[in-house]
Write a protein that holds these residues in place. Structure first.
Motif, short mmCIF file in Angstrom:
data_model
loop_
_atom_site.label_atom_id
_atom_site.label_comp_id
_atom_site.label_asym_id
_atom_site.label_seq_id
_atom_site.Cartn_x
_atom_site.Cartn_y
_atom_site.Cartn_z
N ILE A 1 0.85 -1.18 0.00
CA ILE A 1 0.00 0.00 0.00
C ILE A 1 0.89 1.24 0.00
N TYR A 2 0.64 2.12 -0.95
CA TYR A 2 1.39 3.36 -1.03
C TYR A 2 0.51 4.51 -0.59
N LYS A 3 1.07 5.41 0.19
CA LYS A 3 0.35 6.61 0.61
C LYS A 3 0.70 7.74 -0.33
N LYS A 4 -0.22 8.67 -0.44
CA LYS A 4 0.08 9.90 -1.17
C LYS A 4 1.16 10.65 -0.42
N GLU A 5 1.98 11.38 -1.14
CA GLU A 5 3.04 12.15 -0.51
C GLU A 5 2.50 13.10 0.55
N SER A 6 1.36 13.72 0.27
CA SER A 6 0.79 14.67 1.23
C SER A 6 0.37 13.99 2.53
N ASP A 7 0.09 12.68 2.50
CA ASP A 7 -0.27 11.94 3.71
C ASP A 7 0.96 11.56 4.53
N MET A 8 2.14 11.59 3.93
CA MET A 8 3.36 11.20 4.62
C MET A 8 4.06 12.38 5.28
N ILE A 9 3.75 13.59 4.86
CA ILE A 9 4.42 14.77 5.39
C ILE A 9 3.82 15.13 6.75
N ILE A 10 4.70 15.26 7.74
CA ILE A 10 4.28 15.57 9.10
C ILE A 10 4.91 16.90 9.49
N ASN A 11 4.10 17.81 10.02
CA ASN A 11 4.63 19.09 10.48
C ASN A 11 3.71 19.64 11.58
N THR A 12 4.04 20.82 12.07
CA THR A 12 3.27 21.40 13.18
C THR A 12 1.87 21.84 12.77
N LYS A 13 1.61 21.91 11.49
CA LYS A 13 0.29 22.34 11.02
C LYS A 13 -0.71 21.19 10.91
N ASN A 14 -0.20 19.95 10.81
CA ASN A 14 -1.12 18.84 10.56
C ASN A 14 -1.03 17.72 11.60
N THR A 15 -0.48 18.04 12.77
CA THR A 15 -0.36 17.00 13.79
C THR A 15 -0.92 17.48 15.13
N LYS A 16 -1.09 16.55 16.04
CA LYS A 16 -1.67 16.82 17.35
C LYS A 16 -0.79 17.79 18.14
N ASN A 17 -1.43 18.78 18.76
CA ASN A 17 -0.75 19.82 19.52
C ASN A 17 -1.35 19.90 20.91
N TYR A 18 -0.53 20.15 21.91
CA TYR A 18 -1.05 20.40 23.25
C TYR A 18 -0.16 21.41 23.97
N GLN A 19 -0.72 22.05 24.97
CA GLN A 19 0.03 23.00 25.80
C GLN A 19 0.41 22.34 27.10
N TRP A 20 1.56 22.74 27.62
CA TRP A 20 2.01 22.25 28.92
C TRP A 20 2.74 23.39 29.63
N GLY A 21 2.86 23.27 30.94
CA GLY A 21 3.60 24.27 31.72
C GLY A 21 3.03 25.67 31.52
N ASN A 22 3.93 26.64 31.41
CA ASN A 22 3.56 28.05 31.29
C ASN A 22 3.55 28.46 29.81
N ASN A 23 2.49 28.10 29.10
CA ASN A 23 2.31 28.41 27.67
C ASN A 23 3.31 27.74 26.74
N CYS A 24 3.90 26.63 27.17
CA CYS A 24 4.76 25.84 26.30
C CYS A 24 3.86 24.98 25.41
N GLN A 25 4.37 24.60 24.24
CA GLN A 25 3.59 23.82 23.29
C GLN A 25 4.38 22.61 22.82
N ALA A 26 3.66 21.58 22.45
CA ALA A 26 4.28 20.37 21.90
C ALA A 26 3.43 19.84 20.76
N TRP A 27 4.11 19.34 19.74
CA TRP A 27 3.48 18.69 18.59
C TRP A 27 4.02 17.28 18.52
N THR A 28 3.14 16.29 18.57
CA THR A 28 3.56 14.89 18.52
C THR A 28 3.58 14.44 17.06
N PHE A 29 4.79 14.23 16.54
CA PHE A 29 4.96 13.81 15.14
C PHE A 29 4.79 12.29 14.99
N ILE A 30 5.38 11.54 15.91
CA ILE A 30 5.31 10.08 15.88
C ILE A 30 5.09 9.59 17.30
#
Length: 122
Positions: A2-31
């Motif tokens: 099974i091959y994925k489209k290239e756009s489905d394989m690209i991971i960045n801060t715009k298309n992945t899960k984000n959460y805040q922690w501490g004093n306005n710190c942010q994290a994006w979980t890529f994998i």
């Protein structure tokens, strides 16, 4: 196979899960798997995480922008852009941003156990 489209394989801060922690710190979980967790994190000026350790997890931090201050056991270590540091399991540590600029970094955790964190009260 099974091959994925290239756009489905690209991971960045715009298309992945984000959460805040501490004093306005942010994290994006890529994998996130049982083998590894890869995140990009952003720490605003004059912020730090809580001192802690991991029983089984080793971590590698890589600085993308800014300057990081690590406390490892009782030793203070400064890292700049393009520097990295390995944190061993059971090693007491925390990362902080003591500057007036944002700190951006990658953190990779091996294995990928997000519940393997013991905070230390001080």
């Amino acid at each position: 196979m099974i091959y994925k489209k290239e756009s489905d394989m690209i991971i960045n801060t715009k298309n992945t899960k984000n959460y805040q922690w501490g004093n306005n710190c942010q994290a994006w979980t890529f994998i996130q798997s049982e083998n590894v967790i890869v995140k990009e994190e952003l720490m605003p000026p004059h912020t730090e995480e809580q001192l802690h350790f991991h029983n089984e997890t080793e971590q590698f931090f890589y600085i993308l922008d800014g300057k990081a201050s690590f406390l490892l056991e009782s030793e203070k270590i400064s890292l700049s852009k393009n520097d990295g540091i390995k944190i061993s399991a059971k090693q007491i540590h925390k990362i902080g941003n003591e500057t007036s600029e944002d700190l951006r970094f990658l953190v990779m955790s091996f294995p990928g156990n997000s519940n393997d964190r013991v905070n230390i009260q001080h």
